[in-house]
Design a protein around this motif. Structure first.
Motif, PDB file in Angstrom:
ATOM      1  N   MET A   1       0.844  -1.206   0.000  1.00 35.61           N
ATOM      2  CA  MET A   1       0.000   0.000   0.000  1.00 35.61           C
ATOM      3  C   MET A   1       0.876   1.252   0.000  1.00 35.61           C
ATOM      4  O   MET A   1       0.586   2.220  -0.708  1.00 35.61           O
TER       5      MET A   1
ATOM      6  N   MET B   1       2.265   2.015  -3.254  1.00 39.63           N
ATOM      7  CA  MET B   1       1.240   2.582  -4.146  1.00 39.63           C
ATOM      8  C   MET B   1       0.817   3.990  -3.719  1.00 39.63           C
ATOM      9  O   MET B   1      -0.124   4.547  -4.281  1.00 39.63           O
TER      10      MET B   1
ATOM     11  N   ILE C   1      -0.642   4.922  -0.940  1.00 45.09           N
ATOM     12  CA  ILE C   1      -1.885   4.980  -0.169  1.00 45.09           C
ATOM     13  C   ILE C   1      -1.617   5.752   1.127  1.00 45.09           C
ATOM     14  O   ILE C   1      -0.612   5.521   1.797  1.00 45.09           O
TER      15      ILE C   1
ATOM     16  N   THR D   1      -5.818   5.452   5.441  1.00 45.06           N
ATOM     17  CA  THR D   1      -6.376   4.338   4.658  1.00 45.06           C
ATOM     18  C   THR D   1      -5.591   3.053   4.927  1.00 45.06           C
ATOM     19  O   THR D   1      -6.171   1.974   5.062  1.00 45.06           O
TER      20      THR D   1
ATOM     21  N   LEU E   1      -8.175  -5.349   7.400  1.00 40.42           N
ATOM     22  CA  LEU E   1      -9.366  -5.895   6.746  1.00 40.42           C
ATOM     23  C   LEU E   1      -9.220  -7.376   6.443  1.00 40.42           C
ATOM     24  O   LEU E   1      -8.161  -7.824   6.000  1.00 40.42           O
TER      25      LEU E   1
ATOM     26  N   GLN F   1     -10.335  -9.626   3.882  1.00 43.08           N
ATOM     27  CA  GLN F   1     -10.917  -9.541   2.552  1.00 43.08           C
ATOM     28  C   GLN F   1     -11.555 -10.874   2.152  1.00 43.08           C
ATOM     29  O   GLN F   1     -11.107 -11.933   2.569  1.00 43.08           O
TER      30      GLN F   1
ATOM     31  N   LYS G   1     -12.657 -12.866  -1.389  1.00 42.29           N
ATOM     32  CA  LYS G   1     -12.462 -12.854  -2.844  1.00 42.29           C
ATOM     33  C   LYS G   1     -13.526 -13.749  -3.467  1.00 42.29           C
ATOM     34  O   LYS G   1     -13.646 -14.920  -3.103  1.00 42.29           O
TER      35      LYS G   1
ATOM     36  N   THR H   1     -14.161 -10.931 -10.985  1.00 43.44           N
ATOM     37  CA  THR H   1     -13.622 -11.013  -9.623  1.00 43.44           C
ATOM     38  C   THR H   1     -14.113  -9.841  -8.783  1.00 43.44           C
ATOM     39  O   THR H   1     -14.221  -8.712  -9.257  1.00 43.44           O
TER      40      THR H   1
ATOM     41  N   THR I   1     -13.292  -8.292  -4.854  1.00 42.17           N
ATOM     42  CA  THR I   1     -12.588  -8.336  -3.574  1.00 42.17           C
ATOM     43  C   THR I   1     -13.410  -7.486  -2.622  1.00 42.17           C
ATOM     44  O   THR I   1     -13.583  -6.282  -2.849  1.00 42.17           O
TER      45      THR I   1
ATOM     46  N   VAL J   1     -12.962  -6.346 -10.608  1.00 47.06           N
ATOM     47  CA  VAL J   1     -12.297  -6.276 -11.918  1.00 47.06           C
ATOM     48  C   VAL J   1     -12.600  -7.556 -12.702  1.00 47.06           C
ATOM     49  O   VAL J   1     -12.586  -8.652 -12.150  1.00 47.06           O
TER      50      VAL J   1
ATOM     51  N   LEU K   1      -8.741   2.088  -4.778  1.00 46.86           N
ATOM     52  CA  LEU K   1      -7.455   1.599  -4.296  1.00 46.86           C
ATOM     53  C   LEU K   1      -6.484   2.773  -4.406  1.00 46.86           C
ATOM     54  O   LEU K   1      -6.595   3.725  -3.666  1.00 46.86           O
TER      55      LEU K   1
ATOM     56  N   TRP L   1       0.298  -8.884 -10.023  1.00 45.85           N
ATOM     57  CA  TRP L   1       0.009  -9.917  -9.022  1.00 45.85           C
ATOM     58  C   TRP L   1       0.096 -11.300  -9.641  1.00 45.85           C
ATOM     59  O   TRP L   1      -0.001 -11.461 -10.861  1.00 45.85           O
TER      60      TRP L   1
ATOM     61  N   GLN M   1      -1.456 -15.283  -8.849  1.00 45.00           N
ATOM     62  CA  GLN M   1      -2.478 -15.975  -8.057  1.00 45.00           C
ATOM     63  C   GLN M   1      -2.507 -17.464  -8.406  1.00 45.00           C
ATOM     64  O   GLN M   1      -2.492 -17.818  -9.576  1.00 45.00           O
TER      65      GLN M   1
ATOM     66  N   LEU N   1      -2.272 -15.259  -3.228  1.00 45.60           N
ATOM     67  CA  LEU N   1      -2.159 -14.064  -4.067  1.00 45.60           C
ATOM     68  C   LEU N   1      -0.951 -13.256  -3.612  1.00 45.60           C
ATOM     69  O   LEU N   1      -0.859 -12.877  -2.446  1.00 45.60           O
TER      70      LEU N   1
END
Ligand code: VLP
Length: 135
Positions: free
Chosen positions: A21, A24, A26, A30, A37, A39, A41, A52, A54, A63, A78, A107, A109, A118
């Motif tokens: 994060m 990226m 973030i 956040t 969290l 999550q 999937k 998909t 999330t 996505v 995101l 990513w 998976q 993942l």
């Protein structure tokens, strides 16, 4: 025959998500929420077509893609970037490359027994998430 990723998968671990994060960009607040969290999937797989979702109590991310077809992905909610995304199979592993502002982004998976793994990477950071199949 590619691997079957379909089903509802619940997060059991999320290693180094904060690092990714951060990579990226973030923001702090956040990230503090994001890191805690659990999550879920939800994957619907029809041949090479994937839908998909999330899901989390804080934010959801959806996505859809077709293996081998590059598309424009808006990482809405995101890091809100636009990337050129391509998902392919490397054996039974799904490999995603997201070309854009951030280097080495994407990513991987794969399924191991009743677990979905993942790896999310950005720049020099890698996060490893594990999900367990919901029966
Ligand atoms: C929930 C969503 C905000 C967390 C919100 C925190 C990354 C492969 C593929 C989907 C992905 C990973 C998407 C991560 C969703 C987290 C900040 C989060 C910043 O997964 O499973 O097809 O694209």
């Amino acid at each position: 025959m590619p691997a079957d990723h379909s089903g509802t998968w619940e997060m059991v671990s999320n290693d180094k998500f904060d690092d990714v994060m951060k990579a990226m960009d973030i923001d702090f607040a956040t990230r503090k929420i994001g890191v805690h969290l659990k999550q879920t999937k939800v994957i619907v797989q029809n041949g090479d077509r994937f839908e998909t979702k999330t899901l989390s109590t804080f934010r959801n991310y959806e996505v859809n893609f077709t293996i081998g077809e590059e598309f424009e992905e808006h990482t809405k909610g995101l890091d809100n970037r636009v990337v050129k995304t391509l998902v392919t199979w490397d054996g039974d592993k799904m490999v995603c490359v997201q070309k854009g502002e951030k280097q080495n982004r994407g990513w991987n998976q794969w399924v191991e027994g009743d677990q979905l793994h993942l790896e999310i990477f950005c720049e020099n950071k890698v996060c490893h998430q594990v999900f367990k199949k919901k029966i």
